[in-house]
Motif scaffolding. Structure first.
Motif, PDB file in Angstrom:
ATOM      1  N   GLU A  75     -20.746 -29.868  -4.328  1.00  0.00           N
ATOM      2  CA  GLU A  75     -21.725 -30.280  -5.386  1.00  0.00           C
ATOM      3  C   GLU A  75     -21.017 -31.393  -6.446  1.00  0.00           C
ATOM      4  OE1 GLU A  75     -23.752 -26.469  -6.906  1.00  0.00           O
ATOM      5  OE2 GLU A  75     -21.689 -25.868  -6.768  1.00  0.00           O
ATOM      6  N   ALA A  76     -21.980 -31.844  -7.074  1.00  0.00           N
ATOM      7  CA  ALA A  76     -21.629 -33.043  -7.882  1.00  0.00           C
ATOM      8  C   ALA A  76     -22.784 -32.941  -8.980  1.00  0.00           C
ATOM      9  CB  ALA A  76     -21.733 -34.516  -7.170  1.00  0.00           C
ATOM     10  N   LEU A  77     -22.489 -33.640 -10.158  1.00  0.00           N
ATOM     11  CA  LEU A  77     -23.456 -33.624 -11.094  1.00  0.00           C
ATOM     12  C   LEU A  77     -23.125 -34.780 -11.946  1.00  0.00           C
ATOM     13  CD1 LEU A  77     -25.812 -31.817 -12.641  1.00  0.00           C
ATOM     14  CD2 LEU A  77     -24.095 -30.913 -13.676  1.00  0.00           C
ATOM     15  N   THR A  78     -24.064 -35.653 -12.642  1.00  0.00           N
ATOM     16  CA  THR A  78     -23.787 -36.811 -13.425  1.00  0.00           C
ATOM     17  C   THR A  78     -24.861 -36.498 -14.519  1.00  0.00           C
ATOM     18  OG1 THR A  78     -25.204 -38.458 -12.403  1.00  0.00           O
ATOM     19  CG2 THR A  78     -22.673 -38.138 -11.665  1.00  0.00           C
ATOM     20  N   GLU A  79     -24.942 -37.518 -15.583  1.00  0.00           N
ATOM     21  CA  GLU A  79     -25.771 -37.649 -16.527  1.00  0.00           C
ATOM     22  C   GLU A  79     -27.012 -37.751 -15.860  1.00  0.00           C
ATOM     23  OE1 GLU A  79     -26.979 -37.110 -20.633  1.00  0.00           O
ATOM     24  OE2 GLU A  79     -24.888 -36.690 -19.509  1.00  0.00           O
ATOM     25  N   GLU A 112     -18.330 -25.672 -13.943  1.00  0.00           N
ATOM     26  CA  GLU A 112     -17.194 -26.739 -14.390  1.00  0.00           C
ATOM     27  C   GLU A 112     -17.878 -28.022 -14.675  1.00  0.00           C
ATOM     28  OE1 GLU A 112     -14.460 -26.570 -11.062  1.00  0.00           O
ATOM     29  OE2 GLU A 112     -13.779 -24.541 -11.744  1.00  0.00           O
ATOM     30  N   LEU A 113     -19.092 -28.339 -13.642  1.00  0.00           N
ATOM     31  CA  LEU A 113     -19.566 -29.719 -13.693  1.00  0.00           C
ATOM     32  C   LEU A 113     -20.465 -29.784 -15.064  1.00  0.00           C
ATOM     33  CD1 LEU A 113     -20.630 -29.821  -9.946  1.00  0.00           C
ATOM     34  CD2 LEU A 113     -18.705 -31.369 -11.071  1.00  0.00           C
ATOM     35  N   LEU A 114     -21.099 -28.665 -15.127  1.00  0.00           N
ATOM     36  CA  LEU A 114     -21.934 -28.820 -16.445  1.00  0.00           C
ATOM     37  C   LEU A 114     -21.109 -28.819 -17.719  1.00  0.00           C
ATOM     38  CD1 LEU A 114     -24.474 -25.849 -15.522  1.00  0.00           C
ATOM     39  CD2 LEU A 114     -24.996 -28.286 -16.071  1.00  0.00           C
ATOM     40  N   ARG A 115     -19.952 -28.290 -17.837  1.00  0.00           N
ATOM     41  CA  ARG A 115     -18.998 -28.471 -18.871  1.00  0.00           C
ATOM     42  C   ARG A 115     -18.543 -29.871 -19.210  1.00  0.00           C
ATOM     43  NH1 ARG A 115     -17.635 -23.310 -16.934  1.00  0.00           N
ATOM     44  NH2 ARG A 115     -18.350 -21.420 -18.170  1.00  0.00           N
ATOM     45  N   GLY A 116     -18.458 -30.408 -17.918  1.00  0.00           N
ATOM     46  CA  GLY A 116     -17.905 -31.844 -17.774  1.00  0.00           C
ATOM     47  C   GLY A 116     -19.053 -32.888 -18.637  1.00  0.00           C
ATOM     48  N   LEU A 117     -20.289 -32.288 -18.574  1.00  0.00           N
ATOM     49  CA  LEU A 117     -21.411 -32.990 -19.454  1.00  0.00           C
ATOM     50  C   LEU A 117     -21.301 -33.073 -20.939  1.00  0.00           C
ATOM     51  CD1 LEU A 117     -24.317 -33.007 -16.913  1.00  0.00           C
ATOM     52  CD2 LEU A 117     -22.531 -34.664 -17.139  1.00  0.00           C
ATOM     53  N   ASP A 118     -20.583 -31.931 -21.434  1.00  0.00           N
ATOM     54  CA  ASP A 118     -20.569 -31.941 -22.989  1.00  0.00           C
ATOM     55  C   ASP A 118     -21.653 -31.653 -23.296  1.00  0.00           C
ATOM     56  OD1 ASP A 118     -19.027 -31.568 -25.002  1.00  0.00           O
ATOM     57  OD2 ASP A 118     -19.031 -33.493 -25.688  1.00  0.00           O
ATOM     58  N   ASP A 122     -23.973 -23.833 -27.442  1.00  0.00           N
ATOM     59  CA  ASP A 122     -22.846 -22.935 -28.106  1.00  0.00           C
ATOM     60  C   ASP A 122     -22.360 -21.962 -27.085  1.00  0.00           C
ATOM     61  OD1 ASP A 122     -23.563 -23.196 -30.976  1.00  0.00           O
ATOM     62  OD2 ASP A 122     -25.429 -23.075 -30.117  1.00  0.00           O
ATOM     63  N   LEU A 123     -23.104 -21.864 -25.547  1.00  0.00           N
ATOM     64  CA  LEU A 123     -22.316 -20.934 -24.695  1.00  0.00           C
ATOM     65  C   LEU A 123     -22.874 -21.518 -23.269  1.00  0.00           C
ATOM     66  CD1 LEU A 123     -21.123 -18.418 -23.779  1.00  0.00           C
ATOM     67  CD2 LEU A 123     -23.288 -17.291 -24.092  1.00  0.00           C
ATOM     68  N   LEU A 124     -22.031 -21.566 -22.310  1.00  0.00           N
ATOM     69  CA  LEU A 124     -22.386 -22.057 -20.890  1.00  0.00           C
ATOM     70  C   LEU A 124     -21.858 -21.175 -20.001  1.00  0.00           C
ATOM     71  CD1 LEU A 124     -22.571 -25.694 -20.014  1.00  0.00           C
ATOM     72  CD2 LEU A 124     -22.161 -23.624 -18.097  1.00  0.00           C
ATOM     73  N   ALA A 125     -22.738 -20.410 -19.159  1.00  0.00           N
ATOM     74  CA  ALA A 125     -22.333 -19.654 -17.936  1.00  0.00           C
ATOM     75  C   ALA A 125     -23.216 -19.749 -16.797  1.00  0.00           C
ATOM     76  CB  ALA A 125     -21.937 -18.093 -18.448  1.00  0.00           C
ATOM     77  N   THR A 126     -22.360 -19.259 -15.821  1.00  0.00           N
ATOM     78  CA  THR A 126     -23.391 -19.107 -14.611  1.00  0.00           C
ATOM     79  C   THR A 126     -23.137 -17.928 -13.877  1.00  0.00           C
ATOM     80  OG1 THR A 126     -21.441 -20.085 -12.979  1.00  0.00           O
ATOM     81  CG2 THR A 126     -22.793 -21.717 -14.154  1.00  0.00           C
ATOM     82  N   SER A 127     -23.894 -17.706 -12.965  1.00  0.00           N
ATOM     83  CA  SER A 127     -24.072 -16.267 -12.323  1.00  0.00           C
ATOM     84  C   SER A 127     -22.602 -16.152 -11.447  1.00  0.00           C
ATOM     85  CB  SER A 127     -25.273 -16.075 -11.498  1.00  0.00           C
ATOM     86  OG  SER A 127     -25.509 -17.445 -10.377  1.00  0.00           O
ATOM     87  N   GLY A 128     -22.353 -17.371 -10.933  1.00  0.00           N
ATOM     88  CA  GLY A 128     -20.854 -17.351 -10.083  1.00  0.00           C
ATOM     89  C   GLY A 128     -19.805 -16.822 -10.709  1.00  0.00           C
ATOM     90  N   GLU A 129     -19.783 -17.313 -12.050  1.00  0.00           N
ATOM     91  CA  GLU A 129     -18.820 -16.777 -12.897  1.00  0.00           C
ATOM     92  C   GLU A 129     -18.850 -15.314 -13.418  1.00  0.00           C
ATOM     93  OE1 GLU A 129     -18.010 -21.227 -14.987  1.00  0.00           O
ATOM     94  OE2 GLU A 129     -19.506 -19.863 -15.713  1.00  0.00           O
ATOM     95  N   TRP A 130     -20.078 -14.965 -13.596  1.00  0.00           N
ATOM     96  CA  TRP A 130     -20.411 -13.520 -14.077  1.00  0.00           C
ATOM     97  C   TRP A 130     -20.397 -12.667 -13.088  1.00  0.00           C
ATOM     98  CZ3 TRP A 130     -25.021 -14.320 -18.036  1.00  0.00           C
ATOM     99  CH2 TRP A 130     -24.502 -14.791 -19.380  1.00  0.00           C
ATOM    100  N   GLY A 131     -20.250 -12.839 -11.769  1.00  0.00           N
ATOM    101  CA  GLY A 131     -20.807 -12.088 -10.604  1.00  0.00           C
ATOM    102  C   GLY A 131     -21.920 -11.351 -10.665  1.00  0.00           C
ATOM    103  N   VAL A 132     -23.028 -11.729 -11.197  1.00  0.00           N
ATOM    104  CA  VAL A 132     -24.306 -11.173 -11.153  1.00  0.00           C
ATOM    105  C   VAL A 132     -25.387 -12.099 -11.283  1.00  0.00           C
ATOM    106  CG1 VAL A 132     -24.158 -10.415 -13.757  1.00  0.00           C
ATOM    107  CG2 VAL A 132     -25.695  -9.294 -12.221  1.00  0.00           C
ATOM    108  N   ALA A 133     -26.309 -12.005 -10.789  1.00  0.00           N
ATOM    109  CA  ALA A 133     -27.429 -13.149 -10.591  1.00  0.00           C
ATOM    110  C   ALA A 133     -28.959 -12.582 -10.688  1.00  0.00           C
ATOM    111  CB  ALA A 133     -27.335 -14.047  -9.322  1.00  0.00           C
ATOM    112  N   LYS A 134     -29.771 -13.708 -11.330  1.00  0.00           N
ATOM    113  CA  LYS A 134     -30.996 -13.311 -11.805  1.00  0.00           C
ATOM    114  C   LYS A 134     -31.718 -13.113 -10.210  1.00  0.00           C
ATOM    115  CE  LYS A 134     -31.659 -17.482 -13.494  1.00  0.00           C
ATOM    116  NZ  LYS A 134     -32.366 -18.472 -14.106  1.00  0.00           N
TER     117      LYS A 134
END
Length: 213
Positions: A75-79, A112-118, A122-134
């Motif tokens: 995965e990659a992500l830029t502006e 991690e990539l999303l946080r890199g875009l600053d 106020d809060l940023l999280a993903t299903s992969g981090e929470w261990g539960v998905a929509k």
């Protein structure tokens, strides 16, 4: 007045062009073929991973994902992957006193990539981090817990009826359907969207007017 707005990620904040192009290149398949297959499974109401299985029926998607990461083709992500209205809208909402949350079905790496875009959130999280998905109701319960507000005080914004507006509404959140991306455009006027969405918007900037109303 709405004080907390939570956003889906794929095709709400971030274009999926790079995501599908990377899979096409990895599977040595023309990009337009993968795009067409994604459209086909969307029209069928299937999970988008089915597009990959049409190309390689025996594919183990998580294993292939890991192989891509190991090969330096993950995965990659830029502006440039952000939709143009993302920063202006999120910034305007925060300036108006709205708490901005980003929470979608993404991997921990994408977090991690999303946080890199600053991004202005106020809060940023993903299903992969929470261990539960929509569309699991537990995802929205976790969202409310992390946001520190009752579910009824959150407006969830997304493009996908079955992952965003429908389950969010069932979980007690207010919802906004965004007419963007394959799912957003295809299902925009379907009864399930009309019934489950408190708002139907064409741009994230439309949210600024909603919060001021």
């Amino acid at each position: 007045m709405i004080h907390t707005i939570a956003f889906d990620v794929g095709e709400t904040l971030v274009r999926d062009d790079r995501y599908w192009a990377a899979w096409a290149d990895w599977l040595d398949t023309p990009r337009h073929t993968v795009s067409a297959l994604v459209g086909a499974v969307v029209a069928r109401g299937q999970d988008n991973a089915e597009a990959l299985r049409l190309i390689r029926p025996d594919i183990d998607v998580p294993a292939e994902y890991e192989a891509r990461e190991q090969a330096g083709r993950g995965e990659a992500l830029t502006e440039a992957d952000l939709y143009p209205d993302v920063r202006p809208a999120l910034s305007a909402l925060r300036e108006a006193g709205v708490r901005v949350v980003i929470a979608g079905n993404q991997t921990a790496r994408m977090g991690e990539l999303l946080r890199g875009l600053d991004l202005p959130a106020d809060l940023l999280a993903t299903s992969g981090e929470w261990g539960v998905a929509k569309p699991d109701p537990a995802f929205f319960e976790r969202l409310a817990a992390e946001a520190g507000v009752p579910v009824a005080e959150i407006l969830y914004v997304g493009d996908h009826p079955q992952n965003d507006t429908v389950p969010a509404a069932r979980a007690g959140l207010r919802t906004a359907h965004l007419r963007r991306g394959p799912w957003g455009f295809l299902w925009a006027d379907e009864p399930v969207v009309v019934e489950s969405a408190d708002y139907r918007i064409n741009s994230l900037m439309d949210l600024v007017g909603i919060t001021e109303g």
